[in-house]
Design a protein around this motif. Structure first.
Motif, PDB file in Angstrom:
ATOM      1  N   GLN A  54     -39.757  12.042  11.584  1.00  0.00           N
ATOM      2  CA  GLN A  54     -38.582  12.985  10.986  1.00  0.00           C
ATOM      3  C   GLN A  54     -38.374  12.815   9.639  1.00  0.00           C
ATOM      4  O   GLN A  54     -38.226  11.584   9.184  1.00  0.00           O
ATOM      5  N   SER A 102     -30.502  18.026  14.271  1.00  0.00           N
ATOM      6  CA  SER A 102     -29.705  19.159  13.652  1.00  0.00           C
ATOM      7  C   SER A 102     -28.578  19.634  14.661  1.00  0.00           C
ATOM      8  O   SER A 102     -27.637  20.014  14.156  1.00  0.00           O
ATOM      9  N   SER A 126     -30.860  20.615   4.012  1.00  0.00           N
ATOM     10  CA  SER A 126     -31.013  20.972   5.357  1.00  0.00           C
ATOM     11  C   SER A 126     -30.791  20.158   6.448  1.00  0.00           C
ATOM     12  O   SER A 126     -30.466  18.952   6.053  1.00  0.00           O
ATOM     13  N   ASN A 127     -30.217  20.591   7.660  1.00  0.00           N
ATOM     14  CA  ASN A 127     -29.929  19.753   8.723  1.00  0.00           C
ATOM     15  C   ASN A 127     -31.100  19.716   9.584  1.00  0.00           C
ATOM     16  O   ASN A 127     -31.081  19.017  10.626  1.00  0.00           O
ATOM     17  N   ASN A 128     -32.210  20.315   9.326  1.00  0.00           N
ATOM     18  CA  ASN A 128     -33.135  19.916  10.009  1.00  0.00           C
ATOM     19  C   ASN A 128     -34.594  19.028   9.769  1.00  0.00           C
ATOM     20  O   ASN A 128     -34.530  18.538   8.792  1.00  0.00           O
ATOM     21  N   ASN A 129     -35.125  18.688  10.902  1.00  0.00           N
ATOM     22  CA  ASN A 129     -36.291  17.912  10.268  1.00  0.00           C
ATOM     23  C   ASN A 129     -37.367  18.638   9.338  1.00  0.00           C
ATOM     24  O   ASN A 129     -37.786  19.695   9.865  1.00  0.00           O
ATOM     25  N   GLU A 130     -37.413  18.251   8.366  1.00  0.00           N
ATOM     26  CA  GLU A 130     -38.213  19.027   7.296  1.00  0.00           C
ATOM     27  C   GLU A 130     -39.751  18.591   7.266  1.00  0.00           C
ATOM     28  O   GLU A 130     -40.104  18.858   6.258  1.00  0.00           O
ATOM     29  N   PRO A 175     -35.871  18.781  17.628  1.00  0.00           N
ATOM     30  CA  PRO A 175     -35.082  18.719  16.455  1.00  0.00           C
ATOM     31  C   PRO A 175     -33.800  17.929  16.896  1.00  0.00           C
ATOM     32  O   PRO A 175     -32.697  18.644  16.763  1.00  0.00           O
ATOM     33  N   SER A 215     -30.202  12.056   9.843  1.00  0.00           N
ATOM     34  CA  SER A 215     -29.352  13.223   9.382  1.00  0.00           C
ATOM     35  C   SER A 215     -27.956  13.083   8.896  1.00  0.00           C
ATOM     36  O   SER A 215     -27.436  13.551   8.057  1.00  0.00           O
ATOM     37  N   SER A 253     -44.125  18.859  13.601  1.00  0.00           N
ATOM     38  CA  SER A 253     -43.151  19.391  12.937  1.00  0.00           C
ATOM     39  C   SER A 253     -43.107  20.695  13.019  1.00  0.00           C
ATOM     40  O   SER A 253     -43.988  21.153  13.684  1.00  0.00           O
ATOM     41  N   HIS A 254     -42.048  21.323  12.155  1.00  0.00           N
ATOM     42  CA  HIS A 254     -42.202  22.782  12.478  1.00  0.00           C
ATOM     43  C   HIS A 254     -42.759  23.392  10.889  1.00  0.00           C
ATOM     44  O   HIS A 254     -42.590  22.783  10.049  1.00  0.00           O
TER      45      HIS A 254
END
Ligand SMILES: [Ca+2]
Ligand SMILES: [Ca+2]
Length: 305
Positions: free
Chosen positions: A176, A221, A182-186, A218, A294, A60-61
């Motif tokens: 994910q 998102s 949030s619309n991202n992978n957190e 991602p 998502s 992930s980020h």
């Protein structure tokens, strides 16, 4: 050959000049040497730390907030003996709505006998599958929960080593986590587990050698902003009235102020996992061509509206 000597003399003369310069400006010389040393050390430090940072599977980020962990990280059992590995979740400050998990393992070395949902995310969006060296499942918080914050057990996995020697359960990039806001992978981190066997194998090399990919692909998102343009001209949209609230998937049972309700939930679950053109069905709320966590995330955010 003959012209070598003048070149040598020239070099000698120049090095003499340098030496004289150093004698004249010893402080500047010293400072320059120190500066070069500092730059060299910095470069070395940066490159070496960069190389050792990924202790975990970097699925992930770094800006994410949710941590997944397989526990125990390292276990030793006899061959053909079942052992239990728990997948824990710590959401820190985030409210998790759904988690899609994929683990990989070597089916020649390890048998995965079961993967069952824990008590943290109780809705099963996609039943667990164990096949071809992969474990997949997707779990979610209840639609009216507003997401779940805290820590607990996401899943319990039972494994059995088939041969001597270590094997690993490793998170893949397809893992994910969706959170409110949030619309991202957190997903921030995901720590793997090593299963070693008693006896024969002396050094159960502990490092699961995390998959190095630093960014999460991602997929959920990038939809929202990108897609709307191509659908501009073709007017014969069948929708009788414009659907305003994201998450309002079906008009069944809609009442003013409660358009995102359990009817929409049922439809979303029905459509979960489907793929098509962006926004081809209303369950693809974020219009990325896939009914995924998502979309569930947006749905939970608007549930009850
Ligand atoms: Ca509805
Ligand atoms: Ca979608």
């Amino acid at each position: 050959m003959a012209d070598k000597k003048p070149v040598f003399k020239k070099l000698l003369r120049q090095s003499g000049k340098v030496y004289a310069w150093i004698r004249q400006y010893p402080l500047i010389t010293l400072n320059s040497i120190l500066l070069l040393a500092v730059i060299g050390l910095s470069v070395w430090y940066y490159s070496s730390t960069e190389g050792t940072l990924p202790q975990i599977a970097e699925v992930s980020h770094q800006a994410g907030s949710v941590n997944l962990k397989l526990e125990p990280a390292s276990v030793i059992v006899a061959v053909n003996t079942e052992t239990t590995i728990n997948m824990t979740i710590d959401t820190t400050t985030a409210k998790v709505t759904a988690a899609a998990v994929e683990l990989t393992y070597d089916p020649a070395k390890l048998q995965v006998t079961s993967a069952t949902a824990g008590d943290f995310l109780t809705i099963v969006l996609v039943q667990s599958t164990i096949a071809n060296g992969k474990i997949n499942f997707t779990l979610a918080a209840p639609p009216d929960s507003g997401g779940k914050q805290g820590s607990g057990t996401l899943a319990t996995i039972k494994v059995k080593p088939l041969t001597t020697g270590p094997s690993t359960l490793t998170f893949t990039d397809n893992t994910q986590v969706a959170v409110i806001g949030s619309n991202n992978n957190e997903l921030k981190s995901a720590a793997d587990a090593t299963i070693s066997t008693l006896g024969a194998s002396p050094s159960p090399s502990p490092s699961p050698s995390p998959s190095p990919s630093p960014l999460p692909s991602p997929s959920p998102s990038p939809s929202a902003s990108a897609s709307p343009s191509p659908a501009a001209s073709p007017s014969p949209s069948p929708s009788p009235s414009p659907t305003i609230i994201p998450g309002d998937i079906t008009d069944n049972g809609d009442t003013p102020g409660d358009e995102v309700n359990h009817h929409d939930y049922n439809k979303l679950l029905q459509d979960f996992g489907k793929t098509g053109d962006p926004g081809w069905i209303r369950s693809d709320i974020d219009r990325n061509g896939r009914v995924y966590i998502s979309d569930y995330n947006i749905f939970v955010r608007n549930y009850g509206q």
